[in-house]
Design an enzyme around this catalytic site. Structure first.
Site, short mmCIF file in Angstrom:
data_model
loop_
_atom_site.label_atom_id
_atom_site.label_comp_id
_atom_site.label_asym_id
_atom_site.label_seq_id
_atom_site.Cartn_x
_atom_site.Cartn_y
_atom_site.Cartn_z
N CYS A 1 0.57 -1.25 -0.03
CA CYS A 1 0.03 0.10 0.14
C CYS A 1 0.84 1.27 0.13
CB CYS A 1 -0.92 0.03 1.03
SG CYS A 1 -2.21 -1.19 1.25
N CYS B 1 -14.01 0.00 7.61
CA CYS B 1 -12.97 -0.43 6.27
C CYS B 1 -13.11 0.74 5.40
CB CYS B 1 -13.54 -1.99 5.81
SG CYS B 1 -13.66 -2.93 7.16
N SER B 2 -11.96 0.94 4.71
CA SER B 2 -11.55 1.77 3.50
C SER B 2 -12.21 0.85 2.19
CB SER B 2 -10.06 1.93 3.24
OG SER B 2 -9.75 0.76 3.12
N LYS C 1 -10.62 6.07 3.76
CA LYS C 1 -12.18 5.57 4.15
C LYS C 1 -13.05 6.35 3.27
CE LYS C 1 -15.19 3.59 6.56
NZ LYS C 1 -16.13 3.93 5.34
N HIS D 1 -9.08 3.81 -2.09
CA HIS D 1 -7.86 3.23 -1.93
C HIS D 1 -7.47 2.36 -3.09
CE1 HIS D 1 -4.21 1.86 -0.26
NE2 HIS D 1 -4.84 0.65 0.38
#
Length: 393
Positions: free
Chosen positions: A84, A207-208, A333, A337
């Site tokens: 990431c 959770c994103s 969020k 992502h």
């Protein structure tokens, strides 16, 4: 870190697509959009670029992933990947190349096309291992942070859940002010708190999201920056730490801190000359892949005292109007992502804020910003920290 590049390089142009479910756009489309926004912002032509670094996890191979759509003229293009922190890694390497004196103008791009790839937060490819690593999902691995934190600091789980929900609420509130965010509306805290369970105590709103997108930066030496613009962004520090994975096999690891965060931030603060991050940093973009991750990051990066981060959340310390706004653009969020792009997206927000171009989420004259990525699991990850500034030291 024995040496750094503090104030040696500057960002003179940036671009970023909207992060979203781009069913009608390809990796090439997203990459070109972000890169050409950056070219236009810097007032340069693609032919002015001496070299490029591309960050992507799964959306391309080798340098021609960038060279093809941008039609570059046989310049060096390096493709990097670091989970990431991939976009941040592209930026880091591009900055070092400029600081070395080898190149004058460099392009860093992060891109990811995930929505039609089959990738999700629950299913992802894993590297080969010796068989001792737990085979669990990303939400499950980060869910361990929450009960460990609650127990260590005497926080009732119901109260702890309210803290986590407020982190998500803050980021959605910020994202609602951002036209490029994946999710652009506020979400009531009660809805967040009662969202369907994914990995207890994490609901889906902890959770994103998974998104497509790209972001790009044009980097030059500081002495050349004002040839391109009067308001560049200066790089104060870049640090990345990769962990050996001892956390999953040692009793000392208690899931309330991530050692790689501490190592990366300590090195970055030393390079940037930051002695008190709580007081000296004006804003931050951190890796809120899951709400307890953001909570732990506050303490690992020195934004909160140990065991006090949850109180600072409830006090609104990290809100847009708080003492240290965190994720003013909505974070993972709300902004989304797309893995290869997220690190450069965070830097894009710093860039806009320094120039007073962040619109309804604009802060009051920030001068020092921090970005943070991590990739992996709490017990083994790569962690990246940058410190950037509006002015030279």
């Amino acid at each position: 870190m024995s040496k750094g590049i503090r104030d040696q390089v500057a960002v003179v142009g940036m671009g970023c697509t909207r992060f979203a479910e781009h069913w009608d756009k390809s990796t090439d489309d997203l990459l070109v959009e972000a890169a050409y926004d950056a070219f236009e912002d810097a007032g340069i032509e693609p032919t002015d670029v001496d070299a490029a670094w591309l960050g992507t996890m799964n959306s391309g191979f080798a340098g021609f992933t960038l060279a093809g759509p941008l039609k570059t003229n046989y310049i060096p293009v390096t493709r990097v990947e670091n989970l990431c922190a991939t976009g941040s890694e592209a930026f880091r390497n591009a900055c070092y190349a400029v600081a070395s004196g080898v190149f004058d103008v460099v392009l860093a791009v992060g891109v990811e096309k995930l929505k039609d790839s089959g990738y999700s937060g629950l299913t992802r490819p894993s590297p080969a291992s010796d068989g001792t690593a737990p085979n669990i999902t990303a939400p499950a691995s980060f869910s361990f942070l929450a009960p460990a934190y609650f127990k260590k600091y005497g926080l009732d789980p119901k109260e702890g859940k309210k803290v986590l929900s407020r982190i998500a609420w803050k980021n959605h509130k910020n994202g609602a002010l951002n036209t490029k965010a994946q999710y652009r509306k506020e979400v009531p805290i009660e809805q967040i708190e009662n969202s369907p369970m994914v990995a207890s105590p994490l609901g889906i709103m902890d959770c994103s999201g998974v998104a497509d997108g790209a972001a790009a930066a044009i980097i030059v030496r500081t002495e050349d920056a004002h040839k391109y613009r009067e308001d560049p962004m200066y790089v104060k520090a870049l640090s990345i730490a990769a962990g050996p994975g001892d956390g999953r096999i040692t009793q000392d690891f208690d899931f309330t801190s991530i050692q790689e965060n501490i190592a990366a931030s300590t090195a970055a603060y030393k390079e940037a000359g930051i002695n008190n991050p709580r007081e000296e940093i004006d804003m931050a973009e951190v890796h809120d892949c899951f709400t307890p991750t953001e909570l732990v990051i506050y303490e690992d990066l020195g934004f909160s005292e140990r065991g006090q981060g949850w109180k600072d959340v409830l006090n609104g310390d990290f809100d847009l109007s708080g003492r240290l706004p965190v994720n003013p653009d909505g974070g993972l969020k709300s902004f989304g992502h797309p893995i290869g792009a997220s690190g450069l997206r965070m830097l894009y927000e710093m860039y806009l804020q320094f120039q007073g171009k962040a619109g309804r989420r604009q802060l009051d004259n920030p001068k020092i910003g921090l970005t943070h990525n991590l990739g992996g699991t709490p017990w083994q990850c790569v962690s990246f920290v940058s410190v950037v500034g509006k002015e030279l030291s």
